[in-house]
Design a protein around this motif. Structure first.
Motif, PDB file in Angstrom:
ATOM      1  N   ARG A 185       0.972  -1.073  -0.157  1.00 45.67           N
ATOM      2  CA  ARG A 185       0.074   0.385   0.026  1.00 45.67           C
ATOM      3  C   ARG A 185       1.398   1.085   0.131  1.00 45.67           C
ATOM      4  N   ILE A 186       0.438   2.042  -0.918  1.00 53.25           N
ATOM      5  CA  ILE A 186       1.089   3.652  -0.578  1.00 53.25           C
ATOM      6  C   ILE A 186       0.142   4.500   0.302  1.00 53.25           C
ATOM      7  N   ASP A 187       0.997   4.812   1.139  1.00 48.86           N
ATOM      8  CA  ASP A 187       0.466   5.803   2.249  1.00 48.86           C
ATOM      9  C   ASP A 187      -0.123   6.946   1.762  1.00 48.86           C
ATOM     10  N   THR A 188      -1.288   7.960   1.822  1.00 55.07           N
ATOM     11  CA  THR A 188      -1.003   9.182   0.304  1.00 55.07           C
ATOM     12  C   THR A 188      -1.261   9.742   2.180  1.00 55.07           C
ATOM     13  N   GLY A 189      -0.982  10.008   2.971  1.00 53.27           N
ATOM     14  CA  GLY A 189      -0.905  10.884   4.146  1.00 53.27           C
ATOM     15  C   GLY A 189      -2.500  10.996   4.550  1.00 53.27           C
ATOM     16  N   ASP A 190      -2.254  12.567   5.263  1.00 53.60           N
ATOM     17  CA  ASP A 190      -4.007  12.346   5.821  1.00 53.60           C
ATOM     18  C   ASP A 190      -4.304  13.426   5.141  1.00 53.60           C
ATOM     19  N   VAL A 191      -5.863  13.230   5.301  1.00 57.18           N
ATOM     20  CA  VAL A 191      -7.131  13.709   4.180  1.00 57.18           C
ATOM     21  C   VAL A 191      -6.921  15.168   4.692  1.00 57.18           C
ATOM     22  N   ASN A 192      -6.859  15.811   6.010  1.00 59.28           N
ATOM     23  CA  ASN A 192      -6.706  16.881   6.276  1.00 59.28           C
ATOM     24  C   ASN A 192      -5.535  17.866   5.410  1.00 59.28           C
ATOM     25  N   GLN A 193      -4.913  17.489   5.133  1.00 60.86           N
ATOM     26  CA  GLN A 193      -3.862  18.483   4.868  1.00 60.86           C
ATOM     27  C   GLN A 193      -3.706  18.807   3.011  1.00 60.86           C
ATOM     28  N   PRO A 194      -2.780  19.859   2.729  1.00 61.36           N
ATOM     29  CA  PRO A 194      -3.193  20.408   1.700  1.00 61.36           C
ATOM     30  C   PRO A 194      -3.137  19.022   0.273  1.00 61.36           C
ATOM     31  N   LYS A 195      -3.856  19.073  -0.933  1.00 63.61           N
ATOM     32  CA  LYS A 195      -3.400  18.283  -1.791  1.00 63.61           C
ATOM     33  C   LYS A 195      -2.632  18.073  -1.873  1.00 63.61           C
ATOM     34  N   ARG A 196      -1.602  19.264  -2.307  1.00 63.95           N
ATOM     35  CA  ARG A 196      -0.191  18.723  -2.836  1.00 63.95           C
ATOM     36  C   ARG A 196       0.868  18.300  -1.929  1.00 63.95           C
ATOM     37  N   LEU A 197       0.795  19.035  -0.548  1.00 69.12           N
ATOM     38  CA  LEU A 197       1.781  18.010   0.170  1.00 69.12           C
ATOM     39  C   LEU A 197       1.542  16.413   0.727  1.00 69.12           C
ATOM     40  N   ARG A 198      -0.388  15.989   0.239  1.00 70.75           N
ATOM     41  CA  ARG A 198      -0.643  14.636  -0.075  1.00 70.75           C
ATOM     42  C   ARG A 198       0.170  14.034  -1.175  1.00 70.75           C
ATOM     43  N   MET A 199      -0.036  14.426  -2.179  1.00 69.34           N
ATOM     44  CA  MET A 199       1.065  14.021  -3.108  1.00 69.34           C
ATOM     45  C   MET A 199       2.058  13.329  -3.575  1.00 69.34           C
ATOM     46  N   GLU A 200       3.073  15.091  -2.287  1.00 70.98           N
ATOM     47  CA  GLU A 200       4.219  14.621  -2.566  1.00 70.98           C
ATOM     48  C   GLU A 200       4.565  13.415  -1.453  1.00 70.98           C
ATOM     49  N   TYR A 201       3.529  13.344  -0.498  1.00 73.24           N
ATOM     50  CA  TYR A 201       4.212  12.803   1.186  1.00 73.24           C
ATOM     51  C   TYR A 201       3.901  11.024   0.249  1.00 73.24           C
ATOM     52  N   ALA A 202       3.233  11.121  -0.653  1.00 73.19           N
ATOM     53  CA  ALA A 202       2.635   9.499  -1.436  1.00 73.19           C
ATOM     54  C   ALA A 202       3.860   9.467  -2.183  1.00 73.19           C
ATOM     55  N   ALA A 203       3.926   9.720  -2.874  1.00 73.66           N
ATOM     56  CA  ALA A 203       5.767   9.988  -3.830  1.00 73.66           C
ATOM     57  C   ALA A 203       7.148   9.235  -2.694  1.00 73.66           C
ATOM     58  N   ARG A 204       7.050   9.877  -2.278  1.00 75.63           N
ATOM     59  CA  ARG A 204       8.354   9.637  -0.802  1.00 75.63           C
ATOM     60  C   ARG A 204       8.178   8.481  -0.764  1.00 75.63           C
ATOM     61  N   SER A 205       6.816   7.587  -0.319  1.00 77.27           N
ATOM     62  CA  SER A 205       6.822   6.816   0.216  1.00 77.27           C
ATOM     63  C   SER A 205       6.528   5.445  -0.587  1.00 77.27           C
ATOM     64  N   PHE A 206       6.468   5.680  -2.051  1.00 75.41           N
ATOM     65  CA  PHE A 206       6.968   5.113  -3.129  1.00 75.41           C
ATOM     66  C   PHE A 206       8.328   5.161  -3.279  1.00 75.41           C
ATOM     67  N   ALA A 207       8.966   6.372  -3.297  1.00 79.69           N
ATOM     68  CA  ALA A 207       9.793   6.550  -3.559  1.00 79.69           C
ATOM     69  C   ALA A 207      11.005   4.834  -2.501  1.00 79.69           C
ATOM     70  N   ALA A 208      10.466   5.667  -1.441  1.00 83.54           N
ATOM     71  CA  ALA A 208      11.191   4.317  -0.172  1.00 83.54           C
ATOM     72  C   ALA A 208      10.916   3.176  -0.263  1.00 83.54           C
ATOM     73  N   GLN A 209      10.195   2.540  -1.009  1.00 84.69           N
ATOM     74  CA  GLN A 209       9.334   1.459  -1.257  1.00 84.69           C
ATOM     75  C   GLN A 209      10.599   1.008  -2.013  1.00 84.69           C
ATOM     76  N   LEU A 210      10.851   1.145  -3.404  1.00 84.78           N
ATOM     77  CA  LEU A 210      11.503   1.022  -4.260  1.00 84.78           C
ATOM     78  C   LEU A 210      13.112   1.458  -3.825  1.00 84.78           C
ATOM     79  N   GLU A 211      13.668   2.439  -3.040  1.00 83.19           N
ATOM     80  CA  GLU A 211      14.736   2.010  -2.364  1.00 83.19           C
ATOM     81  C   GLU A 211      14.977   0.389  -2.050  1.00 83.19           C
ATOM     82  N   ARG A 212      13.523   0.239  -1.119  1.00 82.17           N
ATOM     83  CA  ARG A 212      13.895  -0.927  -0.105  1.00 82.17           C
ATOM     84  C   ARG A 212      14.215  -2.919  -1.916  1.00 82.17           C
ATOM     85  N   ILE A 213      13.600  -2.618  -2.005  1.00 80.66           N
ATOM     86  CA  ILE A 213      14.026  -3.428  -3.126  1.00 80.66           C
ATOM     87  C   ILE A 213      14.655  -3.409  -4.098  1.00 80.66           C
TER      88      ILE A 213
END
Length: 303
Positions: free
Chosen positions: A259-287
Motif C-alpha cells: 500500500r502507498i500512503d497518501t497522508g492525512d486527508v486534512n492536509q493540502p492536496k499538494r502535500l499529500r501528493m508529495e507524501y505519496a511520492a516519497r512513500s513510493f520512493a522509500a518502497q522502491l529503495e527497499r526493493i
C-alpha cells in the motif's frame, strides 16, 4: 537476434526513450525459437551478447556503474561484476517476455496479494504504481482482475511486434494497454477508468509527458519522481498500491504488492501528493537494495 532495450539519453530524465531492439522479423523469429529451444540456451547466448552491449552503450554502462559505486558503496571489482550482472539480468528479463509470447509460463509467488484482492473486490477504482525494476510486464499475465478492467499505461514507441504480442497475451486477462502520448490524452483514459471503478497501472519512476515532479530522497541523494500517479490518486481520492515483479530463478518470479500512503486527508492536496511520492520512493529503495542488479534505469537517475 538481440532483444535488449536501446537507451537513448539526453541530459535529463525526460529525455529518456527506449524500445526493444531488432527488426520485426528478428523478433518474430525469437518467439518461434522459444517454441523449440530451452530458455537456458538463449540465456547462454545472452551472457556473451551483453558484453558487447556494455562496450557500445557507454552512457548506460556509466549510469549503472555509478549506481553501485556512488549509491550502494561497492568496490571496483564488486562494481564490475554487478554492472555485468545487471546487463545480463536485463537481457534475461527481455528474453522471458518473449518466452511468454511463445506460450511459456513462469512460477510466480505474490506477497501481500490480499491488498490487491481487497481493492479488486470492492467498489471503486485504484492505481497500481510500477517501476523499471524486474519484469513488471509479467504481472499482467499473473494478476487476473476479472471484476475490474486494468488499464496499463505503456511507452508509445515500442515495436509493433512487441505491442501485438502483449495485446494477445493480455486479451484474456481483462487488460487494455494505453500508450503514453505527448498530448496527455492517456490521462483522460486514466481518469475515465477510475471514474468507472477500474484499475490504472502507471510507472512511478520516470517522467513521461508532463514534467511535474517531486524531489525524493532515494539511495542517499535527491532524485526526481513523477508527480502524475500520485496527483491523480489524491485528486480522485482513490487508493494506491505499488507493485514490483522480481526475477528470483530461471523460471520463478516474486511479486511484491504494498500500500502507498497518501497522508492525512486534512492536509493540502499538494502535500499529500508529495507524501505519496516519497512513500513510493522509500518502497522502491527497499526493493533496489534487495535486488540491486534488477535496476533497469540505464541513465543518470539523479541528474
Amino acid at each position: 537476434m538481440t532483444s535488449t532495450a536501446r537507451m537513448a539519453e539526453a541530459s535529463a530524465h525526460e529525455a529518456w526513450q527506449g524500445h526493444t531492439d531488432g527488426r520485426p522479423w528478428m523478433l518474430r523469429s525469437l518467439i518461434a525459437m522459444f517454441r523449440r529451444i530451452d530458455i537456458r540456451c538463449l540465456y547462454g547466448v545472452m551472457a556473451v551478447v551483453v558484453v558487447f552491449y556494455m562496450l557500445f552503450n557507454r552512457r548506460g554502462y556509466r549510469a549503472i556503474r555509478d549506481l553501485f559505486r556512488r549509491r550502494l558503496g561497492y568496490g571496483r571489482r564488486q562494481t564490475l561484476r554487478a554492472v555485468y550482472a545487471t546487463h545480463y539480468r536485463f537481457g534475461q528479463v527481455i528474453l522471458d517476455r518473449f518466452a511468454v509470447y511463445a506460450g511459456q509460463r513462469f512460477e510466480v509467488e505474490i506477497e501481500h496479494n490480499e491488498y490487491y484482492r481487497e481493492l479488486v473486490a470492492r467498489p471503486g477504482g485504484f492505481i497500481m504504481v510500477s517501476s523499471h525494476v524486474g519484469n513488471y510486464e509479467l504481472a499482467g499475465y499473473s494478476l487476473h482482475p476479472a471484476e475490474k478492467r486494468f488499464y496499463a499505461l505503456v511507452y508509445a514507441g515500442e515495436k509493433e511486434t512487441v505491442m501485438q504480442n502483449r495485446a494477445k497475451c493480455f486479451a484474456g486477462n481483462n487488460i487494455e494497454m494505453v500508450p503514453v502520448m505527448g498530448d496527455m490524452s492517456h490521462l483522460f483514459v486514466a481518469n475515465r477508468a477510475l471514474m468507472e471503478g477500474n484499475i490504472v497501472g502507471m510507472p512511478g519512476d520516470r517522467l513521461f509527458g508532463s514534467q511535474k515532479s517531486v524531489q525524493c530522497d532515494f539511495l542517499g541523494a535527491s532524485a526526481r519522481f513523477p508527480l502524475g500517479p500520485f496527483a491523480l490518486a489524491v485528486q480522485r481520492e482513490v487508493p494506491m498500491l505499488s507493485i514490483f515483479v522480481m526475477k528470483e530463478a530461471t523460471k520463478r518470479y516474486r511479486i511484491f504488492v504494498d500500500r502507498i500512503d497518501t497522508g492525512d486527508v486534512n492536509q493540502p492536496k499538494r502535500l499529500r501528493m508529495e507524501y505519496a511520492a516519497r512513500s513510493f520512493a522509500a518502497q522502491l529503495e527497499r526493493i533496489v537494495r534487495r535486488y540491486p542488479t534488477q535496476w533497469f534505469n540505464f541513465y543518470n537517475f539523479w541528474e
